[in-house]
Design a protein around this motif. Structure first.
Motif, PDB file in Angstrom:
ATOM      1  N   PRO A  94      -3.069   8.941   2.146  1.00 58.46           N
ATOM      2  CA  PRO A  94      -4.250   9.667   1.677  1.00 58.46           C
ATOM      3  C   PRO A  94      -5.059   8.931   0.615  1.00 58.46           C
ATOM      4  N   SER A  95      -4.419   8.082  -0.190  1.00 52.61           N
ATOM      5  CA  SER A  95      -5.200   7.439  -1.262  1.00 52.61           C
ATOM      6  C   SER A  95      -6.003   6.223  -0.774  1.00 52.61           C
ATOM      7  N   ILE A  96      -5.725   5.703   0.407  1.00 46.66           N
ATOM      8  CA  ILE A  96      -6.445   4.503   0.864  1.00 46.66           C
ATOM      9  C   ILE A  96      -7.817   4.917   1.404  1.00 46.66           C
ATOM     10  N   CYS A  97      -8.869   4.372   0.817  1.00 48.17           N
ATOM     11  CA  CYS A  97     -10.226   4.726   1.245  1.00 48.17           C
ATOM     12  C   CYS A  97     -10.524   4.105   2.613  1.00 48.17           C
ATOM     13  N   GLU A  98     -11.335   4.829   3.393  1.00 46.44           N
ATOM     14  CA  GLU A  98     -11.612   4.402   4.775  1.00 46.44           C
ATOM     15  C   GLU A  98     -12.808   3.442   4.803  1.00 46.44           C
ATOM     16  N   PHE A  99     -12.706   2.405   4.010  1.00 52.49           N
ATOM     17  CA  PHE A  99     -13.751   1.377   4.024  1.00 52.49           C
ATOM     18  C   PHE A  99     -13.054   0.028   4.063  1.00 52.49           C
ATOM     19  N   VAL A 100     -13.408  -0.797   5.049  1.00 49.65           N
ATOM     20  CA  VAL A 100     -12.766  -2.108   5.167  1.00 49.65           C
ATOM     21  C   VAL A 100     -13.836  -3.191   5.206  1.00 49.65           C
ATOM     22  N   HIS A 101     -13.712  -4.124   4.257  1.00 47.13           N
ATOM     23  CA  HIS A 101     -14.603  -5.285   4.308  1.00 47.13           C
ATOM     24  C   HIS A 101     -13.975  -6.247   5.318  1.00 47.13           C
ATOM     25  N   PHE A 102     -14.722  -6.529   6.387  1.00 47.88           N
ATOM     26  CA  PHE A 102     -14.173  -7.192   7.578  1.00 47.88           C
ATOM     27  C   PHE A 102     -15.125  -8.350   7.921  1.00 47.88           C
ATOM     28  N   PRO A 103     -15.100  -9.442   7.135  1.00 46.15           N
ATOM     29  CA  PRO A 103     -16.176 -10.441   7.223  1.00 46.15           C
ATOM     30  C   PRO A 103     -16.252 -11.167   8.574  1.00 46.15           C
ATOM     31  N   LEU A 132       0.828  -1.209   0.000  1.00 47.37           N
ATOM     32  CA  LEU A 132       0.000   0.000   0.000  1.00 47.37           C
ATOM     33  C   LEU A 132       0.868   1.266   0.000  1.00 47.37           C
ATOM     34  N   TYR A 133       1.949   1.245   0.761  1.00 43.90           N
ATOM     35  CA  TYR A 133       2.851   2.422   0.773  1.00 43.90           C
ATOM     36  C   TYR A 133       3.430   2.656  -0.621  1.00 43.90           C
ATOM     37  N   ARG A 134       3.789   1.559  -1.299  1.00 41.19           N
ATOM     38  CA  ARG A 134       4.368   1.729  -2.646  1.00 41.19           C
ATOM     39  C   ARG A 134       3.321   2.282  -3.613  1.00 41.19           C
ATOM     40  N   LEU A 135       2.096   1.792  -3.512  1.00 34.14           N
ATOM     41  CA  LEU A 135       1.050   2.237  -4.453  1.00 34.14           C
ATOM     42  C   LEU A 135       0.615   3.671  -4.156  1.00 34.14           C
ATOM     43  N   ASN A 136       0.600   4.014  -2.885  1.00 36.12           N
ATOM     44  CA  ASN A 136       0.200   5.367  -2.505  1.00 36.12           C
ATOM     45  C   ASN A 136       1.145   6.416  -3.123  1.00 36.12           C
ATOM     46  N   ALA A 137       2.382   5.989  -3.422  1.00 36.47           N
ATOM     47  CA  ALA A 137       3.367   6.933  -3.978  1.00 36.47           C
ATOM     48  C   ALA A 137       3.126   7.220  -5.462  1.00 36.47           C
TER      49      ALA A 137
END
Ligand code: SF4
Length: 438
Positions: free
Chosen positions: A255-264, A221-226
């Motif tokens: 900042p690019s990670i949306c604050e929604f987590v699918h947490f089954p 995620l850190y790499r993609l956020n860049a």
């Protein structure tokens, strides 16, 4: 049989992973010189990309193949791919002599060769390897959506929940090299994509099978956020056990990670969770949800729930009901249990009567509607960042989603499509919010 295939049609059943596999296959076929058509009647090659999770999807494909076989072999190549192909293998070819090939979930890379072999030998071909080999041409993937894209990061699952066929149809977890994922995401952003959803049966396991990469899910995620210009990153789906504190920090900090987590959650009763082999207790689950909400206070949660699992008593169902009341998910996919062939749970008596399952299902659906309505009520009058995706079904209003996955429709110019806009919410209907450009 047609010797020179010119056109193809793919019908997809099931989950987002299957939809992505269809897009990957379409890319391979276009590279081979075929043209996609959206009318099955005009196709020289028809592929059914199938799902085994629900009985209904299987029955639909079997019914369709039966109809196509009536009146003998037609001048068209027919193939079955996906989870049902993997589960039924040769039995499909035996049952449907007009079927030309069956390709399992781990062999979509072989599609082009298999088609050539079918044409050359005029024999039925079966390819169902147990393990996936990471050599797909992801950059050729043919996507219909021009604003947001799905990107595969890990295939398979090692968790073996007792009701689930996936570990048997898709095999062990195999992560895709991080450089390849970054390259694909960068190329999507260069082509104008604003949102990417990272896909896998259990994305949080990413990288564990390849410790030498030194790149776990949060590192990825850190790499993609860049990547400059990548506005939003989503991911699905997650196993609660693998949701780490590092991942929670990444959701908070990037900042690019949306604050929604699918947490089954699946169930709220420990004996049922144990029987499902979910490898957490409900107390551990609550603790993790509390930790995530403390670290990311504005996070929204989604879940999957199964009611009527073998041996589930009324009291155990009430525990699930109470757990849902306590957590107040923003989104819940709730199902009545149905046994799937090839899973451990299939060996157990399906002992909760259908009428009881239906009643439990309805109670949870009603509860979720109340929770969602209360949440939407609170959002009235506020403005939200919306990625505008396309025109709504009516062809007049525009449609988009908030970072927390809420659907909003509003009036605006076509030029808004593919952009981020602030939308003020004035009302809602069912689960859709209605708003105006702020
Ligand atoms: S974690 Fe998900 S994909 Fe894996 S076995 Fe369990 S339900 Fe199936």
């Amino acid at each position: 049989m047609t010797q020179n295939l010119k056109t193809f049609f793919i019908r997809t059943y099931g989950c987002q992973m299957n939809e992505l596999d269809s897009e990957i296959m379409a890319g391979q076929l276009i590279k081979k010189g075929l043209t996609p058509v959206y009318d099955e009647e005009k196709a020289d090659l028809i592929i059914f990309n199938t799902c085994s999770i629900r009985d209904l999807a299987e029955r639909k494909v079997m019914g369709k193949l039966g109809i196509m076989g009536r009146g003998g072999k037609k001048n068209v190549v027919i193939g079955v791919t996906g989870c049902m192909a993997m589960a039924k293998k040769n039995a499909l070819l035996e049952k449907f002599p007009h079927l030309d090939f069956v390709i399992g979930t781990n062999n979509i890379t072989d599609l082009s060769h298999v088609i050539d072999e079918v044409i050359e030998t005029k024999q039925q071909i079966l390819k169902t390897d147990n393990q996936f080999e990471e050599n797909l041409d992801y950059l050729a993937t043919q996507r219909l959506n021009k604003v947001k894209a799905h990107v595969s990061i890990i295939r398979g699952c090692n968790k073996f929940c007792t009701y689930c066929i996936v570990p048997y149809t898709r095999g062990n977890e195999i992560s895709r090299p991080p450089d390849s994922i970054v390259e694909e995401c960068r190329s999507l952003v260069d082509r104008g994509y604003k949102e990417i959803t990272l896909l896998g049966q259990n994305v949080n396991s990413y990288g564990k099978d390849q410790p030498e990469w030194n790149c776990l899910f949060h590192d990825l995620l850190y790499r993609l956020n860049a990547i400059q210009g990548l506005e939003r990153i989503r991911f699905m789906t997650s196993h609660p056990v693998d949701i780490t504190i590092e991942l929670m920090h990444a959701i908070r900090d990037l900042p690019s990670i949306c604050e929604f987590v699918h947490f089954p959650m699946q169930a709220g009763s420990n004996p049922i969770l144990k029987k499902m082999h979910r490898i957490y207790t409900i107390e551990e689950y609550f603790e993790k949800v509390a930790m995530l909400r403390e670290i990311v206070p504005n996070v929204s949660l989604g879940t999957d729930i199964i009611v009527g699992f073998p041996t589930e008593t009324d009291a155990q169902f009430e525990e699930t009901y109470e757990a849902m009341k306590k957590i107040r998910f923003s989104l819940a996919f709730i199902f009545a249990y149905s046994p799937r062939k090839g899973t451990p749970a299939k060996r157990w008596k399906d002992d909760v009567p259908e009428s009881v399952k239906e009643e439990r299902l309805q109670r949870l659906l009603d509860l979720q509607t109340q929770i969602t309505n209360a949440e939407l009520q609170q959002m009235l009058g506020q403005s939200f960042e919306v990625l505008v995706e396309k025109f709504n079904k009516d062809g007049r209003l525009l449609k988009g989603r908030t970072r927390c996955w809420k659907k909003i429709i509003f009036e605006g110019p076509e030029s808004c499509i593919g952009t981020l806009q602030q939308i003020r919410v004035h009302s809602f209907s069912h689960q859709t919010m209605l708003g105006t450009l702020a």
